[in-house]
Design a protein around this motif. Structure first.
Motif, mmCIF file in Angstrom:
data_model
loop_
_atom_site.group_PDB
_atom_site.id
_atom_site.type_symbol
_atom_site.label_atom_id
_atom_site.label_comp_id
_atom_site.label_asym_id
_atom_site.label_seq_id
_atom_site.Cartn_x
_atom_site.Cartn_y
_atom_site.Cartn_z
ATOM 1 N N SER A 222 35.037 40.248 75.568
ATOM 2 C CA SER A 222 34.555 39.208 74.659
ATOM 3 C C SER A 222 34.391 37.861 75.344
ATOM 4 N N GLY A 223 35.173 37.614 76.390
ATOM 5 C CA GLY A 223 35.113 36.321 77.069
ATOM 6 C C GLY A 223 35.915 35.249 76.359
ATOM 7 N N THR A 224 36.525 35.588 75.219
ATOM 8 C CA THR A 224 37.347 34.640 74.468
ATOM 9 C C THR A 224 38.566 35.371 73.915
ATOM 10 N N ILE A 225 39.608 34.617 73.610
ATOM 11 C CA ILE A 225 40.807 35.197 73.007
ATOM 12 C C ILE A 225 40.594 35.274 71.494
ATOM 13 N N ASP A 226 40.357 36.489 70.992
ATOM 14 C CA ASP A 226 40.192 36.677 69.561
ATOM 15 C C ASP A 226 41.488 37.221 68.966
ATOM 16 N N LEU A 227 41.437 37.615 67.702
ATOM 17 C CA LEU A 227 42.638 38.100 67.020
ATOM 18 C C LEU A 227 43.195 39.352 67.694
ATOM 19 N N THR A 228 42.283 40.244 68.117
ATOM 20 C CA THR A 228 42.725 41.504 68.727
ATOM 21 C C THR A 228 43.402 41.274 70.071
ATOM 22 N N SER A 229 42.678 40.624 70.990
ATOM 23 C CA SER A 229 43.231 40.412 72.326
ATOM 24 C C SER A 229 44.454 39.504 72.281
ATOM 25 N N GLY A 230 44.421 38.484 71.413
ATOM 26 C CA GLY A 230 45.546 37.557 71.311
ATOM 27 C C GLY A 230 46.811 38.242 70.842
ATOM 28 N N SER A 231 46.703 39.084 69.819
ATOM 29 C CA SER A 231 47.886 39.768 69.289
ATOM 30 C C SER A 231 48.423 40.774 70.297
ATOM 31 N N GLU A 232 47.519 41.455 71.029
ATOM 32 C CA GLU A 232 47.962 42.427 72.031
ATOM 33 C C GLU A 232 48.684 41.735 73.181
ATOM 34 N N LEU A 233 48.175 40.598 73.614
ATOM 35 C CA LEU A 233 48.807 39.871 74.712
ATOM 36 C C LEU A 233 50.169 39.303 74.292
ATOM 37 N N VAL A 234 50.241 38.781 73.075
ATOM 38 C CA VAL A 234 51.517 38.235 72.580
ATOM 39 C C VAL A 234 52.553 39.345 72.442
ATOM 40 N N PHE A 235 52.140 40.485 71.885
ATOM 41 C CA PHE A 235 53.057 41.611 71.728
ATOM 42 C C PHE A 235 53.523 42.110 73.092
ATOM 43 N N GLY A 236 52.599 42.183 74.059
ATOM 44 C CA GLY A 236 52.961 42.615 75.400
ATOM 45 C C GLY A 236 53.966 41.678 76.049
ATOM 46 N N ALA A 237 53.753 40.370 75.885
ATOM 47 C CA ALA A 237 54.689 39.388 76.442
ATOM 48 C C ALA A 237 56.062 39.520 75.793
ATOM 49 N N ALA A 238 56.086 39.790 74.501
ATOM 50 C CA ALA A 238 57.360 39.959 73.788
ATOM 51 C C ALA A 238 58.095 41.208 74.283
ATOM 52 N N MET A 239 57.351 42.300 74.513
ATOM 53 C CA MET A 239 57.966 43.529 75.025
ATOM 54 C C MET A 239 58.489 43.334 76.448
ATOM 55 N N LEU A 240 57.767 42.541 77.247
ATOM 56 C CA LEU A 240 58.227 42.254 78.605
ATOM 57 C C LEU A 240 59.536 41.466 78.578
ATOM 58 N N ALA A 241 59.603 40.470 77.689
ATOM 59 C CA ALA A 241 60.838 39.693 77.555
ATOM 60 C C ALA A 241 61.992 40.583 77.102
#
Length: 462
Positions: A222-241
């Protein structure tokens, strides 16, 4: 047990595990060029066919961190035989695949085999090679894995145009079978211990990589952070923590994260990660620039990048000899300067009119530098750790190498997508996106070298 000299069995152990890793990598890059054919034959979309690469990347990234546990729990010979047989099953699934689902399953299975074999090769070198030959043999191991991306696109384009994409799998079977017999003879049975598998840690790590890689793929498209990519990245960061917190509480963690307490080791890992990101971004941008902006076909485009890729691959053993003789500083300083020079030349000329032959020539500077730096960073970083933690350090390097593939591709595709949304023709906007990518990679490489070099030791201090 460490050898006093490089024996035939040790060399065959490295080559057999290297061939298995090589096969996994060459299939990945060779199949990328067949995507249009696969889309037509199996009636799938571009987004669907990309799962050929994404699924493989995901499973390798999930399996590699298990290497520390697997090495303690199972003999090296057992791991190799299992990895080779698993990979052969995956190849047969793809060779006879009647539909895209079976094709995808085959890539998934191959990812398991590669994920086991890749760290196993480096563990054998670190544990069994003579101390004064570790650098050279790490270079040999890196050569076997680096030749795959170098030959893959040209090999895949030639095989699929002359015969069929299925022949890509047929031609690799003899090598896999030969490696199975040679490795079964050469690889030693190692001692094992009954260690408990950290189920919770593996689940957290799997969720981390699945979420982050899917989020990065969505971002790249998409070239931008939308709802899908944003939620996946946030969830991934939370799982990493959560994984980091869990690892600190467990005695039987998948990877001993205390290796990052060594600041010099952490700087080596960061520079290694950035170099992989740069390489994967370039692997994305060159085909796009050469085909869209300069209007060359896919086969010609792959030929333009082939000389540099081969040059970088065959520099790996040479850099290992330099490491054994002079220490890490000389190959890393020379390699870093060549990397930066290559990226600077690409950036400057991309602002004007970068030709295909200039791409080929400037890319040679970059890949020469990568050939000197790639295995040297990993070898020097691992020697900073005590022997007990080197297996965990090896798992860290190999995991970051896999994850950098997603980051590098996402970085390149995101910048290109943003540029192509602007005004002008597709060729013009692709040229602009190419310039942006080169500029960002140059800045990243300069930063990585500035962070790394103060922590690199010469031979006299080793």
């Amino acid at each position: 047990m460490r050898e006093d000299k490089v024996t035939a069995k040790l060399l065959c152990s490295i080559i057999s595990t290297g061939i298995l890793t090589f096969c996994g990598i060459i299939i990945e890059t060779a199949m990328n060029i067949t995507f249009p054919t696969l889309m037509k034959e199996f009636s799938v979309s571009t987004a669907t066919v990309q799962w050929m690469t994404t699924s493989y990347l995901l499973i390798v990234a999930i399996i590699v961190p298990l290497s520390s546990f697997l090495k303690r729990r199972f003999s090296k010979k057992t791991l190799f035989v299992a990895a080779d047989l698993i990979f052969i099953i995956g190849v047969l699934c793809d060779l006879f695949a009647p539909n895209f689902t079976m094709l995808l399953l085959g890539r998934f299975i191959q990812g398991i085999g590669t994920g086991i074999a890749m760290p196993l090769m480096f563990n054998i070198i670190l544990e069994e090679a003579p101390l004064d030959k570790i650098g050279t043999l790490m270079g040999v191991g890196s050569l076997l894995t680096a030749v795959g991306p170098a030959l893959g696109p040209t090999y895949g384009g030639w095989i699929s145009s002359v015969w069929s994409w299925r022949m890509i799998f047929v031609t690799l079977l003899p090598f896999l079978i030969a490696a199975l017999f040679v490795g079964s003879w050469a690889i030693k049975k190692s001692e094992t211990e009954k260690v408990r598998f950290d189920v919770c840690g593996e689940i957290l790590l799997a969720l981390t990589f699945v979420s982050l890689i899917l989020g990065l793929n969505s971002l790249g498209k998409s070239g931008t952070i939308d709802l899908t990519s944003g939620s996946e990245l946030v969830f991934g960061a939370a799982m990493l923590a959560a994984f980091v917190r869990h690892s600190k509480m467990k005695n039987a963690a998948l990877v001993d994260l205390s290796v990052f307490k060594n600041g010099s080791f952490s700087c080596h890992v960061f520079a290694f990660f950035v170099m992989n990101v740069c390489s994967l971004s370039l692997a994305f941008v060159f085909p796009n620039y050469l085909q869209i902006a300069l209007h060359h076909d896919a086969f010609y485009s792959s030929l333009m990048t082939l000389p540099a890729a081969i040059l970088g691959a065959f520099c790996a053993p040479f850099s290992g000899r330099m490491f054994d003789r002079y220490g890490a500083k000389k190959p890393l300083v020379i390699g870093g300067l060549l990397d930066i020079l290559g990226l600077l030349l690409l950036t400057v000329f991309a602002h004007g009119n970068l030709t295909a032959y200039q791409v080929m020539f400037f890319y040679c500077f970059y890949m020469f530098g990568m050939g000197l730096s790639f295995s040297t960073i990993m070898t020097d970083g691992l020697t900073l750790l005590d022997k007990r933690r080197q297996t965990d350090g090896n798992a860290v390097f190999n995991t970051f190498q896999q994850f950098s593939g997603a980051v590098g591709t996402a970085l390149g595709s995101t910048l290109m997508a943003i540029a192509q949304k602007g005004s002008g023709s597709l060729a013009e906007s692709t040229g602009l996106g190419t310039f942006w990518i080169f500029l960002v990679l140059t800045i990243l490489m300069i930063a990585a070298e500035a962070i790394l070099l103060p922590h690199v030791r010469g031979k006299e201090k080793a």
